[in-house]
Design a protein around this motif. Structure first.
Motif, PDB file in Angstrom:
ATOM      1  N   HIS A   6       0.845  -1.204   0.000  1.00 14.11           N
ATOM      2  CA  HIS A   6       0.000   0.000   0.000  1.00 14.11           C
ATOM      3  C   HIS A   6       0.880   1.255   0.000  1.00 14.11           C
ATOM      4  O   HIS A   6       1.800   1.367   0.793  1.00 14.11           O
ATOM      5  N   ILE A   7       0.574   2.151  -0.907  1.00 12.87           N
ATOM      6  CA  ILE A   7       1.308   3.417  -0.984  1.00 12.87           C
ATOM      7  C   ILE A   7       0.297   4.559  -0.955  1.00 12.87           C
ATOM      8  O   ILE A   7      -0.521   4.700  -1.867  1.00 12.87           O
ATOM      9  N   GLU A   8       0.334   5.351   0.106  1.00 10.24           N
ATOM     10  CA  GLU A   8      -0.523   6.547   0.161  1.00 10.24           C
ATOM     11  C   GLU A   8       0.142   7.634  -0.666  1.00 10.24           C
ATOM     12  O   GLU A   8       1.335   7.875  -0.527  1.00 10.24           O
ATOM     13  N   MET A   9      -0.632   8.284  -1.509  1.00 12.03           N
ATOM     14  CA  MET A   9      -0.091   9.386  -2.284  1.00 12.03           C
ATOM     15  C   MET A   9      -0.700  10.690  -1.774  1.00 12.03           C
ATOM     16  O   MET A   9      -1.781  10.701  -1.187  1.00 12.03           O
ATOM     17  N   VAL A  10       0.021  11.786  -2.026  1.00 11.59           N
ATOM     18  CA  VAL A  10      -0.506  13.100  -1.673  1.00 11.59           C
ATOM     19  C   VAL A  10      -1.406  13.568  -2.805  1.00 11.59           C
ATOM     20  O   VAL A  10      -1.048  13.443  -3.976  1.00 11.59           O
ATOM     21  N   ASN A  11      -2.590  14.061  -2.460  1.00 12.08           N
ATOM     22  CA  ASN A  11      -3.448  14.672  -3.475  1.00 12.08           C
ATOM     23  C   ASN A  11      -2.937  16.089  -3.725  1.00 12.08           C
ATOM     24  O   ASN A  11      -3.189  17.002  -2.952  1.00 12.08           O
ATOM     25  N   ALA A  12      -2.200  16.259  -4.832  1.00 12.58           N
ATOM     26  CA  ALA A  12      -1.584  17.557  -5.127  1.00 12.58           C
ATOM     27  C   ALA A  12      -2.639  18.625  -5.383  1.00 12.58           C
ATOM     28  O   ALA A  12      -2.364  19.816  -5.245  1.00 12.58           O
ATOM     29  N   ALA A  13      -3.845  18.183  -5.753  1.00 14.51           N
ATOM     30  CA  ALA A  13      -4.923  19.149  -5.992  1.00 14.51           C
ATOM     31  C   ALA A  13      -5.538  19.625  -4.666  1.00 14.51           C
ATOM     32  O   ALA A  13      -6.144  20.694  -4.615  1.00 14.51           O
ATOM     33  N   GLY A  14      -5.375  18.846  -3.612  1.00 17.32           N
ATOM     34  CA  GLY A  14      -5.901  19.215  -2.288  1.00 17.32           C
ATOM     35  C   GLY A  14      -7.370  19.582  -2.296  1.00 17.32           C
ATOM     36  O   GLY A  14      -7.806  20.467  -1.558  1.00 17.32           O
TER      37      GLY A  14
END
Lengths: 92, 148
Positions: free
Chosen positions: B40-48
């Motif tokens: 599992h890899i959590e990614m950052v939502n760059a759009a926020g």
């Protein structure tokens, strides 16, 4: 002159399944024309109305081309190009 | 059918609840061709944003290089909808770029950041066609054919 271009899964239908192909060009625009010559149809998946498609990311030696001139980004022998579709979406 | 282990399922749901009302996004990757959702890899939502998600372009490249080095591929590509149902939007369908992946949608619209059930649904999205599939939660994902 040879530049290795890494092809994402979704575009491998244009490269006969190849994960990486060679192309050439002094800048990204020329490189994409060179790709198109050998893999017809791929250009339309990368470019729309003369600009790089919003949800396609292309990197030259790990740099996002949007920060280094986009389609005008310069290329030289031995550079490595990676194409990746954006991972994006949302409720709207 | 998507088979997912309980720990990973809980982690995806926790991520969606934690980031609510912003859309949470990430992947569960596994060995190429295995269909095993292992890492599992959590990614950052760059759009926020509460209505849009996008991986940062540098993070995206890093993720794919790492998968390449480890002979992995995306098995699950997930994101949350914080105001709407767990069904792919037109945007989700148009931008789905991994025909081999399970697209998981988690909706946090009922309980937001709080305890409580969520909608957790999985789809194949190929050439604009959405097909919902069953989700089976298991203690551990079944061994791949090569290792059995």
């Amino acid at each position: 002159m040879a530049i290795e271009v890494r092809i994402p899964t979704i575009l491998r239908t244009y490269t006969g399944g190849e994960k990486a192909v060679n192309a050439d060009g002094a800048n990204l625009s020329a490189l994409i024309d060179s790709l198109e010559a050998n893999h017809p149809g791929i250009k339309d998946r990368l470019i729309d109305g003369g600009d790089l498609r919003r949800f396609v990311n292309i990197y030259i030696n790990d740099e996002d081309v949007r920060f280094i001139g986009s389609l005008e980004a310069a290329l030289s022998d031995g550079d490595q190009v990676v194409i990746l579709p954006a991972v994006a979406g949302g409720a709207r | 059918m998507l088979q997912i282990d309980r720990t990973t399922y809980d982690a995806l749901v926790a991520h969606a609840k934690r980031d609510h009302p912003v859309e949470a996004c990430g992947m569960v990757v596994g060995p190429i061709g295995s269909d095993r959702a292992e890492r599992h890899i959590e990614m950052v939502n760059a759009a926020g944003s509460p209505t849009f998600y996008e991986y940062d372009s540098t993070d995206l490249l890093q993720l794919y290089k790492e998968m390449d080095e480890r002979d992995e591929e995306p098995v699950v590509i997930y994101h949350s909808h914080s105001e709407t149902e767990a069904y792919p939007s037109v945007t989700d369908i148009n931008l789905a770029g991994e025909p081999g992946a399970h697209y998981v949608l988690v909706s946090t619209r009922e309980h937001g950041n709080n305890e409580g059930p969520v909608e957790f649904r999985s789809y194949r999205i190929i050439d604009g066609v959405v097909t919902e599939e069953e989700v089976t939660i298991v203690d551990a994902v079944a061994p791949s054919e090569e290792s059995s």
